[in-house]
Design a protein around this motif. Structure first.
Motif, PDB file in Angstrom:
ATOM      1  N   SER A   1       5.459   0.820   6.691  1.00  0.00           N
ATOM      2  CA  SER A   1       5.846   1.729   7.775  1.00  0.00           C
ATOM      3  C   SER A   1       5.262   3.124   7.586  1.00  0.00           C
ATOM      4  O   SER A   1       4.773   3.725   8.533  1.00  0.00           O
ATOM      5  CB  SER A   1       7.370   1.820   7.867  1.00  0.00           C
ATOM      6  N   ALA A   2       5.350   3.668   6.375  1.00  0.00           N
ATOM      7  CA  ALA A   2       4.906   5.043   6.149  1.00  0.00           C
ATOM      8  C   ALA A   2       4.277   5.183   4.772  1.00  0.00           C
ATOM      9  O   ALA A   2       4.765   4.608   3.792  1.00  0.00           O
ATOM     10  CB  ALA A   2       6.086   6.004   6.279  1.00  0.00           C
ATOM     11  N   LEU A   3       3.200   5.957   4.721  1.00  0.00           N
ATOM     12  CA  LEU A   3       2.529   6.265   3.459  1.00  0.00           C
ATOM     13  C   LEU A   3       2.139   7.735   3.452  1.00  0.00           C
ATOM     14  O   LEU A   3       1.851   8.314   4.503  1.00  0.00           O
ATOM     15  CB  LEU A   3       1.268   5.413   3.279  1.00  0.00           C
TER      16      LEU A   3
ATOM     17  N   LYS B   1      -3.811   0.954   4.727  1.00  0.00           N
ATOM     18  CA  LYS B   1      -3.235   0.894   6.067  1.00  0.00           C
ATOM     19  C   LYS B   1      -1.759   1.296   6.048  1.00  0.00           C
ATOM     20  O   LYS B   1      -1.047   1.063   5.083  1.00  0.00           O
ATOM     21  CB  LYS B   1      -3.372  -0.516   6.640  1.00  0.00           C
ATOM     22  N   SER B   2      -1.322   1.892   7.143  1.00  0.00           N
ATOM     23  CA  SER B   2       0.095   2.180   7.348  1.00  0.00           C
ATOM     24  C   SER B   2       0.331   2.345   8.840  1.00  0.00           C
ATOM     25  O   SER B   2      -0.609   2.560   9.613  1.00  0.00           O
ATOM     26  CB  SER B   2       0.530   3.445   6.603  1.00  0.00           C
ATOM     27  N   ALA B   3       1.578   2.259   9.236  1.00  0.00           N
ATOM     28  CA  ALA B   3       1.924   2.503  10.634  1.00  0.00           C
ATOM     29  C   ALA B   3       2.080   3.990  10.903  1.00  0.00           C
ATOM     30  O   ALA B   3       1.703   4.492  11.958  1.00  0.00           O
ATOM     31  CB  ALA B   3       3.208   1.763  10.994  1.00  0.00           C
TER      32      ALA B   3
ATOM     33  N   VAL C   1      10.830   2.586   7.436  1.00  0.00           N
ATOM     34  CA  VAL C   1      11.912   1.774   7.991  1.00  0.00           C
ATOM     35  C   VAL C   1      11.736   0.288   7.706  1.00  0.00           C
ATOM     36  O   VAL C   1      12.683  -0.492   7.851  1.00  0.00           O
ATOM     37  CB  VAL C   1      12.039   2.003   9.510  1.00  0.00           C
ATOM     38  N   LYS C   2      10.552  -0.109   7.294  1.00  0.00           N
ATOM     39  CA  LYS C   2      10.360  -1.520   6.955  1.00  0.00           C
ATOM     40  C   LYS C   2      11.204  -1.923   5.760  1.00  0.00           C
ATOM     41  O   LYS C   2      11.558  -3.087   5.589  1.00  0.00           O
ATOM     42  CB  LYS C   2       8.884  -1.806   6.678  1.00  0.00           C
TER      43      LYS C   2
ATOM     44  N   ILE D   1       2.798  -5.260  12.177  1.00  0.00           N
ATOM     45  CA  ILE D   1       4.077  -4.937  11.546  1.00  0.00           C
ATOM     46  C   ILE D   1       4.232  -5.681  10.225  1.00  0.00           C
ATOM     47  O   ILE D   1       4.648  -5.126   9.221  1.00  0.00           O
ATOM     48  CB  ILE D   1       5.240  -5.274  12.492  1.00  0.00           C
ATOM     49  N   ASP D   2       3.877  -6.957  10.195  1.00  0.00           N
ATOM     50  CA  ASP D   2       4.086  -7.774   9.008  1.00  0.00           C
ATOM     51  C   ASP D   2       3.222  -7.331   7.836  1.00  0.00           C
ATOM     52  O   ASP D   2       3.640  -7.406   6.695  1.00  0.00           O
ATOM     53  CB  ASP D   2       3.790  -9.242   9.330  1.00  0.00           C
TER      54      ASP D   2
END
Length: 208
Positions: free
Chosen positions: A15-17, A28-30, A93-94, A10-11
């Motif tokens: 959040s999104a790409l 990288k992305s979530a 959302v980050k 998370i850190d």
């Protein structure tokens, strides 16, 4: 909590790409987002998910392009071509702020409520924050009138400063009173915009 991501993930990860086939590498992305008609196939998406280490993938449908629904996609969001970046901003959302707590786990839960979603947005400009919130909320509710039976709804709020509790209560009451489905999952996020004298509301909702 049904889904968890370790703290380091998370850190260190946005959040999104939005990813494109022409990228030399995949950061990288979530949440890995992609435009469906950009020649993505199952193999390309598998490679995207592996290299980006995305937790899940979300496709963006910007036209009436007929596509094959692939299990590797968590969900599909319909939007206009000029709304793509706004969808990414809402899912990021980050970058959310103020007292409303939301994370990628909530976004995962949202997409578990359906496979096809719609994005809409409304905005207003003016000097009075109270008037801006009232006008924008009214316009959003009008657009959501066809989504009364939705199973899931995600509302993003953007203002020049952190929203007071009273404003959030006004928006949530108006939105939730519209829905006829008492079991609908509703998520909120709040963020700050640098656009003066403006207020924005954006929504992603599951289509029946």
């Amino acid at each position: 909590m049904k889904y968890q991501i370790d703290d380091s993930y998370i850190d260190d990860t946005p959040s999104a790409l939005l990813y494109q086939r022409i990228m030399d590498c995949y950061p990288k992305s979530a949440i890995g987002c992609f435009i469906i008609n950009d020649d993505w196939d199952e193999q390309a998406l598998l490679e995207l998910k592996q290299k980006s280490e995305a937790w899940f993938l979300v496709g963006l449908q910007i036209d009436d392009y007929d596509f094959e629904r692939l299990d590797i996609m968590e969900g599909v969001v319909r939007c206009q071509p000029d709304e793509v970046n706004e969808v990414i901003r809402v899912l990021d959302v980050k970058s959310a702020s103020t007292f409303i707590g939301i994370d990628v786990v909530d976004i995962k839960s949202l997409f578990e409520c359906g496979s096809l979603f719609q994005f809409i947005q409304v905005s207003a400009k003016g000097e009075s924050e109270t008037d801006l919130i009232k006008v924008t909320t009214h316009n959003l509710v009008d657009q959501l009138s066809t989504a009364r039976n939705t199973k899931a709804l995600f509302i993003g709020m953007e203002s020049v400063q952190s929203l007071p509790l009273e404003a959030f209560a006004y928006i949530s009451e108006a939105v939730e009173s519209l829905l006829s489905n008492d079991d609908a999952s509703i998520y909120y996020r709040s963020s700050v915009t640098d656009e003066p004298n403006s207020f924005h509301l954006k929504a992603i909702y599951a289509l029946a």
